[in-house]
Design a protein around this motif. Structure first.
Motif, PDB file in Angstrom:
ATOM      1  N   PRO A  22      -6.049   2.247  -9.378  1.00 23.53           N
ATOM      2  CA  PRO A  22      -6.821   1.246  -9.896  1.00 23.53           C
ATOM      3  C   PRO A  22      -6.316  -0.025 -10.135  1.00 23.53           C
ATOM      4  N   VAL A  23      -7.009  -0.988  -9.522  1.00 19.18           N
ATOM      5  CA  VAL A  23      -6.644  -2.390  -9.286  1.00 19.18           C
ATOM      6  C   VAL A  23      -7.038  -3.124 -10.391  1.00 19.18           C
ATOM      7  N   SER A  24      -6.298  -4.156 -11.111  1.00 20.95           N
ATOM      8  CA  SER A  24      -6.321  -5.019 -12.122  1.00 20.95           C
ATOM      9  C   SER A  24      -6.264  -6.345 -11.715  1.00 20.95           C
ATOM     10  N   VAL A  25      -7.265  -7.076 -12.046  1.00 21.91           N
ATOM     11  CA  VAL A  25      -6.955  -8.689 -12.033  1.00 21.91           C
ATOM     12  C   VAL A  25      -7.243  -9.651 -13.405  1.00 21.91           C
ATOM     13  N   LYS A  53      -8.603  -5.619  -0.466  1.00 18.60           N
ATOM     14  CA  LYS A  53      -9.510  -5.051   0.351  1.00 18.60           C
ATOM     15  C   LYS A  53      -8.641  -4.422   1.426  1.00 18.60           C
ATOM     16  N   ILE A  54      -7.461  -4.929   1.811  1.00 16.84           N
ATOM     17  CA  ILE A  54      -6.473  -4.260   2.596  1.00 16.84           C
ATOM     18  C   ILE A  54      -5.890  -2.981   2.129  1.00 16.84           C
ATOM     19  N   LEU A  55      -5.499  -3.047   0.921  1.00 12.08           N
ATOM     20  CA  LEU A  55      -5.155  -2.084   0.062  1.00 12.08           C
ATOM     21  C   LEU A  55      -5.964  -0.709   0.133  1.00 12.08           C
ATOM     22  N   ARG A  56      -7.099  -1.254  -0.428  1.00 11.13           N
ATOM     23  CA  ARG A  56      -8.156   0.073  -0.625  1.00 11.13           C
ATOM     24  C   ARG A  56      -8.639   0.807   0.824  1.00 11.13           C
ATOM     25  N   ARG A  57      -8.424  -0.182   1.853  1.00 13.73           N
ATOM     26  CA  ARG A  57      -8.670   0.386   3.312  1.00 13.73           C
ATOM     27  C   ARG A  57      -7.559   1.197   3.773  1.00 13.73           C
ATOM     28  N   ALA A  58      -6.423   0.841   3.427  1.00 18.00           N
ATOM     29  CA  ALA A  58      -5.206   1.578   3.621  1.00 18.00           C
ATOM     30  C   ALA A  58      -5.044   2.947   2.915  1.00 18.00           C
ATOM     31  N   TRP A  59      -5.631   2.873   1.814  1.00 19.98           N
ATOM     32  CA  TRP A  59      -5.549   4.158   0.894  1.00 19.98           C
ATOM     33  C   TRP A  59      -6.884   4.957   1.183  1.00 19.98           C
ATOM     34  N   ALA A  68       0.825  -1.279   0.014  1.00 22.72           N
ATOM     35  CA  ALA A  68      -0.079  -0.127   0.069  1.00 22.72           C
ATOM     36  C   ALA A  68       0.872   1.162   0.065  1.00 22.72           C
ATOM     37  N   LYS A  69       1.968   1.356   0.896  1.00 18.24           N
ATOM     38  CA  LYS A  69       2.760   2.349   0.869  1.00 18.24           C
ATOM     39  C   LYS A  69       3.706   2.250  -0.478  1.00 18.24           C
ATOM     40  N   ALA A  70       4.168   1.398  -0.910  1.00 15.04           N
ATOM     41  CA  ALA A  70       4.871   1.345  -1.935  1.00 15.04           C
ATOM     42  C   ALA A  70       4.520   2.036  -3.371  1.00 15.04           C
ATOM     43  N   LEU A  71       3.297   1.293  -3.572  1.00 16.82           N
ATOM     44  CA  LEU A  71       2.300   1.949  -4.638  1.00 16.82           C
ATOM     45  C   LEU A  71       1.983   3.249  -4.452  1.00 16.82           C
ATOM     46  N   ALA A  72       1.442   3.850  -3.308  1.00 14.91           N
ATOM     47  CA  ALA A  72       1.170   5.073  -3.103  1.00 14.91           C
ATOM     48  C   ALA A  72       2.299   5.947  -3.213  1.00 14.91           C
ATOM     49  N   THR A  73       3.532   5.594  -2.923  1.00  9.74           N
ATOM     50  CA  THR A  73       4.615   6.665  -2.809  1.00  9.74           C
ATOM     51  C   THR A  73       5.076   6.784  -4.690  1.00  9.74           C
ATOM     52  N   LEU A  74       4.833   5.638  -5.100  1.00  4.90           N
ATOM     53  CA  LEU A  74       5.238   5.844  -6.463  1.00  4.90           C
ATOM     54  C   LEU A  74       4.301   6.380  -7.333  1.00  4.90           C
ATOM     55  N   ASP A  75       3.102   6.446  -6.875  1.00  2.44           N
ATOM     56  CA  ASP A  75       1.813   7.146  -7.290  1.00  2.44           C
ATOM     57  C   ASP A  75       2.085   8.748  -7.145  1.00  2.44           C
ATOM     58  N   GLN A  76       2.480   8.899  -5.821  1.00  3.86           N
ATOM     59  CA  GLN A  76       2.878  10.383  -5.561  1.00  3.86           C
ATOM     60  C   GLN A  76       4.056  11.071  -6.464  1.00  3.86           C
ATOM     61  N   GLY A 135      -8.207 -16.496  -2.661  1.00  2.00           N
ATOM     62  CA  GLY A 135      -8.808 -15.998  -1.341  1.00  2.00           C
ATOM     63  C   GLY A 135      -7.940 -14.907  -0.913  1.00  2.00           C
ATOM     64  N   ARG A 136      -6.514 -15.485  -0.880  1.00  2.00           N
ATOM     65  CA  ARG A 136      -5.485 -14.187  -0.287  1.00  2.00           C
ATOM     66  C   ARG A 136      -5.752 -13.090  -0.948  1.00  2.00           C
TER      67      ARG A 136
END
Length: 365
Positions: A170-173, A134-140, A86-94, A127-128
């Protein structure tokens, strides 16, 4: 209007002209990324493999030398704890002013997952992944520290002060299994598919949308559909088919020499997407307008491997068929990586956009 995706290559090695043990070539990577930026690609996917380079570092490099191009960071949940991701992706995004997407790979091969210590079953991996998203989105989003206690993750009072630039990233699966449709349909912003015939692609889109509806998502919030192809284009149909067979010969030769994506005696792939491609390939070489399948069998369906063969106009019309079907994002990459990306940028991307713009103008007059 569809958006276009390429794939990132760290050096000049290709499937048809492999460079054994090639390392990162910073000049090549910069040149490749800047060409994508200049020729109007919207995204480039930074892939993941247990034996290859770190996508975050490659992605940061690309973002530092481009102006508009977005990076799609491929991420396997077993490789990075979700609070760290969550932090690594958000850092790159900023750092990039909001030019980051994350593409999750639940893991289609038990052997590949085991190389990095992951021994969960395939259903458990999905499942993981569900927990992870869900954790990422809540953290963001969360202004308050929060706990998590599930089968896959446990932590207490995680607090994140590193937020993405424009809301959740954005999340891709991707995938072709029941669990992929369920998790992606219920949670993803983008769902990735490999190039299949129009009928099979429509069936998959319907499955994804059905899972989205089952999860209570309105039509306006369904996943955007991403479809991937490997176009082989030339000035005429005849030249394109000659180029296609030359490409196929190189793929087969390199695989026999042990320089292909998989060994010549590799067992059938485990993941549902590859098995689907091989089943379709058994029905005939050419499907629909220009979808060519011998490249699938030549690589044992390792990754995206279905080609579109023909003149630039034929490939444009083929891509438009998928846009009409519901594809919002089109991934195209060839076999002569840099030169093909430039050719697509000159002869394919503008024509697709022009045709759709003409349609739109015609419908409003």
């Amino acid at each position: 209007m569809p958006e276009f995706i390429s794939l990132t290559f760290p050096n000049a090695s290709t499937e048809i002209n492999p460079i054994p043990n090639a390392s990162i070539d910073p000049e090549y990577l910069t040149r490749y990324a800047r060409n994508l930026d200049d020729y109007g690609y919207n995204y480039t996917l930074v892939p993941y493999d247990s034996s290859s380079y770190d996508p975050f570092t490659i992605g940061a490099t690309i973002l530092s030398v481009t102006k508009k191009l977005k990076v799609i960071i491929a991420l396997r949940p077993n490789t990075l704890y979700p609070t760290v991701a969550a932090k690594a992706l958000a850092t790159l995004d900023q750092l990039s002013s909001g030019r980051v997407v994350v593409h999750f790979i639940a893991g289609g091969s038990d052997a590949e997952q085991a190389r990095e210590g992951d021994f969960l079953s395939k259903d458990e991996r999905y499942g993981r992944l569900e927990d992870y998203i869900k954790i990422l989105r809540r953290a963001w989003k969360s202004d308050e520290p929060f706990d998590w206690d599930s089968k896959y993750y446990q932590f207490k009072q995680f607090s994140n002060r590193v937020r993405p630039t424009n809301g959740p990233i954005p999340v891709s699966v991707g995938g072709s299994s029941d669990e992929a449709y369920r998790v992606g349909g219920s949670l993803a912003d983008i769902f990735g598919l490999w190039g299949e015939p129009l009928k099979e692609t429509k069936d998959q889109i319907d499955r994804i949308y059905a899972e989205a509806a089952k999860a209570g998502r309105p039509d306006s919030d369904r996943p955007r559909i991403w479809v991937t192809f490997r176009p082989i284009i030339a000035e005429t149909e005849e030249l394109a088919w000659a180029k296609a067979h030359k490409t196929l010969n190189a793929l087969n030769t390199n695989r026999a020499k042990g320089q292909g994506k998989v060994p010549a005696d590799a067992p059938p792939p485990q993941n549902a997407g590859s098995r689907r491609l091989l089943d379709i390939a058994a029905r005939g070489e050419v499907q629909d307008r220009a979808l060519w399948y011998p490249t699938v069998t030549a690589t044992n369906a390792r990754g995206a491997s279905t080609a579109l063969v023909g003149s630039a106009q034929t490939v444009v019309e083929s891509l438009l068929d998928y846009v009409d079907l519901g594809a919002d994002l089109i991934s195209i990459r060839g076999y002569d990586n840099l030169n093909d990306a430039i050719d697509y940028g000159r002869f394919v991307l503008p024509k697709v956009r022009q045709t759709l713009q003409e349609r739109e103008n015609g419908s409003t007059n």
